[in-house]
Design an enzyme around this catalytic site. Structure first.
Site, short mmCIF file in Angstrom:
data_model
loop_
_atom_site.label_atom_id
_atom_site.label_comp_id
_atom_site.label_asym_id
_atom_site.label_seq_id
_atom_site.Cartn_x
_atom_site.Cartn_y
_atom_site.Cartn_z
N GLU A 514 -54.11 -22.61 26.74
CA GLU A 514 -55.13 -22.80 25.71
C GLU A 514 -55.16 -24.26 25.24
O GLU A 514 -56.22 -24.78 24.89
CB GLU A 514 -54.91 -21.85 24.53
N HIS A 517 -57.35 -26.23 27.48
CA HIS A 517 -58.75 -26.13 27.05
C HIS A 517 -59.00 -27.07 25.86
O HIS A 517 -60.04 -27.73 25.79
CB HIS A 517 -59.06 -24.69 26.61
N HIS A 520 -59.45 -30.53 26.89
CA HIS A 520 -60.76 -30.68 27.54
C HIS A 520 -61.83 -30.97 26.48
O HIS A 520 -62.78 -31.72 26.73
CB HIS A 520 -61.08 -29.39 28.30
#
Length: 722
Positions: A514, A517, A520
């Site tokens: 996570e 992510h 990102h």
């Protein structure tokens, strides 16, 4: 993981008047005075609404200490009306359509609606209650109607099409061209080229799917929290002290002092299935877990699934596709259902073979213990754990003692610092929506703030299950230097007061996933919000997250951060070596669990004529056809498969496996340099992957990072399926 693009949020609403009262026509003075008073109260309420004021918090983060549930509906109504005015200003412009006055203007429109939506939908997943659920059921179709009205606005599409058709002479840069293509395609994919009658039918389908999706998610949450397995101390045989403490804390939270509770959160029920020696209790816990949303009660999801699958098939055909799967994958890396299915079946067959080997080991273990009953689904994890210990001298309970939350947070931040030069400074002056939520300021290598990171790590009854990343604000440069506010959610068991939070190795991997992510989103460096961060297809968005998982498995990381929660001693090298040796153990089971869910997802969404769909029979028929072992069930049974019925992964659950090809092959780039923080490789990772959002073709981005096309070799090797 779930995410929504800026543009999708900015236009995913329906037009509603703000409710300002007009002066009545009646000459009755008292009536007029009351109406004027009401109007003033209404205006005052809008003025006091935090969504209509500037947020003077640090970094402009949401002022959670000011926001009330009653603020949301008027905020939605007003911001949708404002957004519609902004769209009307675009369509009614006297100037010829250009990229700036149409596409860029659309990007800027709906900022207020985006702000409200991001706060609301983050809270419906973490702070749900009856009032929020009722509001969500009301708001979701409103947003869908608003979205449809804008997406099917002929005047707006005419301007978009004009810009698109004249793009060759518009001198657009690559990012603008990418955005124009995405905006044009999104209009076409949502019915802009349909007849008026067809658009009306599509709008009706979309609105109904929105309602059903909301209800599915709420049913799953409500059915999950309705189940509790209440235990006495005599029922805890096999559980570690940390697991007992977590069960005691769960009981205390439910005012069951002196008892122990197992919930259906994965972090609670999975360890119980692994370690409890009470087969009768394992069976109760397993059936409660497997049957979420399938208990023939008020929270049952089977009828919802049947209707959603039917509506999705109708929508796809209305838009000119054979089925929903073809519609979804035409806009993904895989490009077609056949390509996705080919991948799934490539891993399915070796996984079946490996699971048969694992089953034989388990049956040998059962025979050695004199067990006479047949191997059942609620036995697999328990006996697999015994086999793991016997073959590799590996005890998951012992391993968990080295994975303490604070150390793992430090570990994931350390990797980000080594790769990208980031620093994470914890802030205690940022408002949060729950006292357990923590906030860090994220700084680049020069010390400049690039965003905020929220961490919400603990399970609670108001929070949906699973782990995910989302955002309160996405990065962009179009409206100034807008810095992202990213949040990670997990569902770890909250320990007793004063105790440390221990996690399984699997939980640690999820923590890193996570955070991949999150990076990102945090490292996004693009101009247009629709292209920012994680606003990419499902089979690309998982790649940066899954690549980040690999770092916690590296020996140098384990030696540095996997420290005993009591003694702070590092994990012994012998234990690290045993973990490495056992890394592919039970991967047949894990691969079948996942792939079974992906195969059922694909099967639902390749249906073209959906009548009398029996969910239980459908699951069974599909998986019997592929020869699934009876002792292994889907990782997510249909009735609680939120990825595909309450999230954005319909016909796209395969994406995790697709991305695993990329992440396994991609991490080898570091291993080949014999330095997991190799600066040159890290720079390519930043430039081509983490910072690019959706500004670059995905295959081009991967080849820019890796220097070649990906292969499946590393995936099969890492899962022990080669």
């Amino acid at each position: 993981m779930q995410h929504k693009t800026y543009l999708a949020l900015a236009i995913s609403a329906a037009v509603m008047l703000t409710g300002c009262s007009k002066e009545p026509e009646s000459p009755n003075k008292a009536h007029t005075e009351v109406s004027e008073t009401t109007s003033k109260e209404s205006k005052n309420a809008l003025t006091q609404n935090p969504f209509f004021k500037e947020w003077n918090t640090q970094f402009g983060s949401p002022p959670f200490d000011e926001i009330k549930t009653t603020d949301f509906l008027p905020a939605f109504e007003k911001s949708m009306a404002e957004h519609k005015k902004e769209i009307n200003a675009i369509t009614q412009s006297e100037y010829a359509p250009t990229f700036d006055n149409t596409i860029a203007a659309m990007e800027l429109a709906g900022a207020s609606l985006t702000r409200v939506s991001r706060v609301f939908f983050n809270l419906t997943g973490t702070e749900s209650n009856d009032e929020m659920q009722a509001l969500q059921r009301k708001v979701s179709p409103m947003l869908t109607r608003h979205n449809n009205e804008i997406r099917m606005d002929e005047a707006l599409f005419k301007r978009v099409a004009h810009v698109y058709n004249n793009r060759s002479g518009a001198n657009l840069n690559p990012e603008q061209t990418r955005l124009l293509n995405r905006v044009y395609d999104s209009f076409v994919r949502t019915g802009a080229n349909l007849t008026e009658e067809q658009r009306a039918e599509l709008a009706s389908i979309d609105e109904r799917i929105s309602e059903l999706s909301t209800q599915f998610g709420q049913n799953s949450l409500n059915d999950s929290r309705a189940f509790t397995l209440v235990l006495e101390e005599s029922d805890l045989d096999g559980l570690s002290q940390a697991q007992r403490d977590a069960a005691a804390a769960a009981a205390k939270a439910r005012n069951l002092a002196g008892k122990y509770v197992i919930t259906l959160n994965r972090a609670s029920v999975e360890p119980f299935l692994q370690f409890s020696s009470r087969r009768d209790l394992r069976e109760k816990a397993f059936k409660g877990w497997a049957n979420r949303g399938d208990n023939d009660n008020e929270f049952d999801n089977k009828a919802i699934i049947a209707e959603m699958v039917s509506l999705r098939a109708k929508r796809a055909q209305l838009l000119g596709y054979k089925n929903h799967s073809e519609y979804v994958l035409s806009n993904a890396m895989a490009s077609s259902p056949e390509t996705a299915m080919d991948l799934l079946l490539k891993v399915w067959e070796p996984a079946i073979e490996k699971a048969e080997q694992e089953r034989s080991w388990i049956k040998e273990q059962m025979a050695a213990e004199g067990v006479e009953h047949e191997l059942a689904a609620w036995d697999w994890r328990y006996y697999a754990e015994k086999v793991r210990k016997a073959k590799f001298d590996l005890d998951q309970g012992e391993i968990a003692e080295y994975f303490e939350l604070e150390n793992m947070l430090a570990a994931k931040f350390y990797v980000a610092e080594q790769l990208f030069g980031l620093k994470f400074v914890e802030r205690n002056d940022i408002p949060v929506y729950n006292e357990v939520v923590r906030v860090w300021e994220v700084q680049d290598k020069t010390g400049n703030a690039i965003g905020l990171f929220f961490g919400d790590y603990y399970a609670r009854s108001s929070k949906r299950s699973g782990a995910w990343m989302s955002s309160f604000r996405t990065q962009q440069k179009l409206a100034g230097d807008v810095k992202p506010i990213i949040v990670n959610n997990m569902n770890l068991n909250k320990p007793a007061e004063g105790e440390k939070t221990l996690m399984s190795y699997s939980d640690a991997v999820t923590l890193f996933h996570e955070f991949g992510h999150a990076l990102h989103g945090l490292l996004s460096n693009v101009t247009y919000p629709t292209l920012a961060g994680t606003s990419v297809p499902r089979d690309w968005v998982e790649f940066p997250a899954q690549l980040y998982e690999h770092f916690i498995a590296q020996p140098e990381m384990l030696e540095k951060f996997a420290r005993h929660y009591k003694t702070n001693e590092p994990m012994p090298k012998a234990l690290i070596e045993r973990i490495k040796q056992a890394s592919t153990f039970n991967q047949g089971f894990a691969t079948i669990e996942f792939t079974a869910s992906a195969l059922v997802d694909m099967a639902y969404h390749q249906l073209t004529d959906v009548k009398h769909l029996d969910v239980r029979a459908f699951e069974n028929d599909v998986l019997t056809k592929y020869g699934k072992p009876s002792e292994i069930i889907m990782r997510h049974r249909s009735t609680h498969f939120g990825h595909i019925f309450a999230g954005g992964y319909s016909s796209a659950y395969y994406a995790y496996m697709w991305s695993e090809i990329l992440d396994a092959d991609g991490f080898d780039a570091f291993l080949e340099k014999k330095n997991i923080f190799d600066p040159e490789t890290a720079e390519k990772l930043y430039h081509f992957i983490y910072s690019r959002g959706d500004t670059l073709d995905y295959f081009e981005a991967y080849e820019g990072f890796r220097g070649r096309k990906p292969t499946t070799d590393a995936l099969l090797r890492n899962r022990g399926l080669d």
